[in-house]
Design an enzyme around this catalytic site. Structure first.
Site, PDB file in Angstrom:
ATOM      1  N   ASN A  69      37.768  32.271  45.585  1.00  0.00           N
ATOM      2  CA  ASN A  69      38.675  33.340  45.967  1.00  0.00           C
ATOM      3  C   ASN A  69      37.877  34.619  46.230  1.00  0.00           C
ATOM      4  O   ASN A  69      36.857  34.880  45.600  1.00  0.00           O
ATOM      5  CB  ASN A  69      39.771  33.559  44.919  1.00  0.00           C
ATOM      6  CG  ASN A  69      39.286  33.837  43.520  1.00  0.00           C
ATOM      7  OD1 ASN A  69      38.332  33.226  43.046  1.00  0.00           O
ATOM      8  ND2 ASN A  69      39.945  34.755  42.838  1.00  0.00           N
ATOM      9  N   VAL A  70      38.351  35.379  47.218  1.00  0.00           N
ATOM     10  CA  VAL A  70      37.714  36.636  47.602  1.00  0.00           C
ATOM     11  C   VAL A  70      38.823  37.672  47.695  1.00  0.00           C
ATOM     12  O   VAL A  70      39.666  37.600  48.588  1.00  0.00           O
ATOM     13  CB  VAL A  70      36.973  36.513  48.961  1.00  0.00           C
ATOM     14  CG1 VAL A  70      36.334  37.838  49.339  1.00  0.00           C
ATOM     15  CG2 VAL A  70      35.943  35.391  48.924  1.00  0.00           C
ATOM     16  N   GLU A  71      38.824  38.613  46.742  1.00  0.00           N
ATOM     17  CA  GLU A  71      39.865  39.636  46.710  1.00  0.00           C
ATOM     18  C   GLU A  71      39.491  40.822  47.590  1.00  0.00           C
ATOM     19  O   GLU A  71      38.346  40.968  48.027  1.00  0.00           O
ATOM     20  CB  GLU A  71      40.106  40.099  45.274  1.00  0.00           C
ATOM     21  CG  GLU A  71      40.702  39.028  44.402  1.00  0.00           C
ATOM     22  CD  GLU A  71      40.954  39.487  42.977  1.00  0.00           C
ATOM     23  OE1 GLU A  71      41.619  38.717  42.264  1.00  0.00           O
ATOM     24  OE2 GLU A  71      40.487  40.570  42.563  1.00  0.00           O
ATOM     25  N   ASN A  72      40.477  41.665  47.808  1.00  0.00           N
ATOM     26  CA  ASN A  72      40.312  42.849  48.627  1.00  0.00           C
ATOM     27  C   ASN A  72      41.152  43.956  48.003  1.00  0.00           C
ATOM     28  O   ASN A  72      42.219  43.677  47.444  1.00  0.00           O
ATOM     29  CB  ASN A  72      40.784  42.528  50.054  1.00  0.00           C
ATOM     30  CG  ASN A  72      40.451  43.615  51.037  1.00  0.00           C
ATOM     31  OD1 ASN A  72      41.072  44.664  51.031  1.00  0.00           O
ATOM     32  ND2 ASN A  72      39.478  43.350  51.877  1.00  0.00           N
ATOM     33  N   ALA A  73      40.706  45.193  48.132  1.00  0.00           N
ATOM     34  CA  ALA A  73      41.472  46.312  47.587  1.00  0.00           C
ATOM     35  C   ALA A  73      42.872  46.360  48.192  1.00  0.00           C
ATOM     36  O   ALA A  73      43.828  46.772  47.538  1.00  0.00           O
ATOM     37  CB  ALA A  73      40.746  47.633  47.840  1.00  0.00           C
ATOM     38  N   CYS A  74      43.016  45.913  49.421  1.00  0.00           N
ATOM     39  CA  CYS A  74      44.333  45.730  50.038  1.00  0.00           C
ATOM     40  C   CYS A  74      44.717  44.286  49.708  1.00  0.00           C
ATOM     41  O   CYS A  74      44.317  43.348  50.388  1.00  0.00           O
ATOM     42  CB  CYS A  74      44.242  45.951  51.545  1.00  0.00           C
ATOM     43  SG  CYS A  74      45.800  45.714  52.386  1.00  0.00           S
ATOM     44  N   CYS A  80      42.451  32.868  49.002  1.00  0.00           N
ATOM     45  CA  CYS A  80      42.333  31.938  47.869  1.00  0.00           C
ATOM     46  C   CYS A  80      41.185  30.960  48.112  1.00  0.00           C
ATOM     47  O   CYS A  80      40.792  30.697  49.253  1.00  0.00           O
ATOM     48  CB  CYS A  80      43.639  31.174  47.686  1.00  0.00           C
ATOM     49  SG  CYS A  80      45.043  32.220  47.253  1.00  0.00           S
ATOM     50  N   GLU A  82      41.164  27.706  47.815  1.00  0.00           N
ATOM     51  CA  GLU A  82      41.577  26.510  48.558  1.00  0.00           C
ATOM     52  C   GLU A  82      41.550  26.768  50.065  1.00  0.00           C
ATOM     53  O   GLU A  82      41.024  25.972  50.843  1.00  0.00           O
ATOM     54  CB  GLU A  82      43.002  26.088  48.151  1.00  0.00           C
ATOM     55  CG  GLU A  82      43.157  25.786  46.672  1.00  0.00           C
ATOM     56  CD  GLU A  82      43.550  26.987  45.825  1.00  0.00           C
ATOM     57  OE1 GLU A  82      44.258  26.790  44.816  1.00  0.00           O
ATOM     58  OE2 GLU A  82      43.163  28.133  46.144  1.00  0.00           O
ATOM     59  N   CYS A 117      48.838  28.353  49.521  1.00  0.00           N
ATOM     60  CA  CYS A 117      47.782  27.329  49.601  1.00  0.00           C
ATOM     61  C   CYS A 117      48.374  25.934  49.733  1.00  0.00           C
ATOM     62  O   CYS A 117      47.829  25.081  50.429  1.00  0.00           O
ATOM     63  CB  CYS A 117      46.862  27.416  48.392  1.00  0.00           C
ATOM     64  SG  CYS A 117      45.767  28.838  48.466  1.00  0.00           S
TER      65      CYS A 117
END
Length: 168
Positions: A69-74, A80, A82, A117
């Site tokens: 998973n790679v999150e973002n401030a937005c 996700c 998957e 997902c």
């Protein structure tokens, strides 16, 4: 175990042989796939939720694609694990998958994919295997169809249109 050894283990679990041997190899292959999802989790970028997830998707030819998973401030721009793993596979020409393993840091329950997902996996078939795991390597086996019953997929767009008679 190297990535190539894991890949060989996974490919070998697909070969035709007596059922007892095949079941043992499949268990080894599943554990290899789960190990790869656990390894992928280590690369997660999740500074906001602190909820690490890794995934490893197995194509029918034995190739494995991993994602985290790679999150973002937005928040809604994050991706996700998957979808990340599947997108990597699709970007290299793969469209048909045998299985996916999903891992997180949850130890009191098995990780489960979010609704988005589930629909993303469904795009590539309903009958492939999904392994929901814990950090200790224990897992539950299910399918995309079981995770998303009565789903909408690409074949539904090919349905014939129903024409209603004019009532005017």
């Amino acid at each position: 175990m190297s990535t190539w050894q894991l890949r060989a283990e996974l490919v070998n679990s697909l070969s035709p042989e007596p059922r007892s041997h095949r079941l043992h190899r499949m268990q080894e292959g599943v554990m290899g796939l789960i190990r790869m999802s656990l390894d992928a989790k280590e690369f997660a970028y999740c500074p906001y939720s602190k909820f690490r997830v890794g995934a490893a998707v197995l194509a029918h030819d034995g190739r494995v694609f991993t994602g985290c998973n790679v999150e973002n401030a937005c928040y809604n721009l994050g991706i996700c694990a998957e979808r990340n793993a599947i997108s990597k596979a699709v970007s290299e020409g793969y469209r048909d998958f045998k299985a996916i393993a999903i891992a997180s840091d949850l130890s009191d329950q098995f990780i489960s994919p979010c609704g988005g997902c589930r629909q993303f996996m469904r795009e590539f078939g309903a009958s492939w295997d999904v392994y929901l795991s814990k950090p200790d390597g224990s897992y539950v086996e299910t399918t995309v169809d079981e995770l998303l019953p009565g789903s909408f997929g690409p074949e539904d767009l090919k349905m014939k249109k129903v024409h209603m008679p004019n009532e005017f």
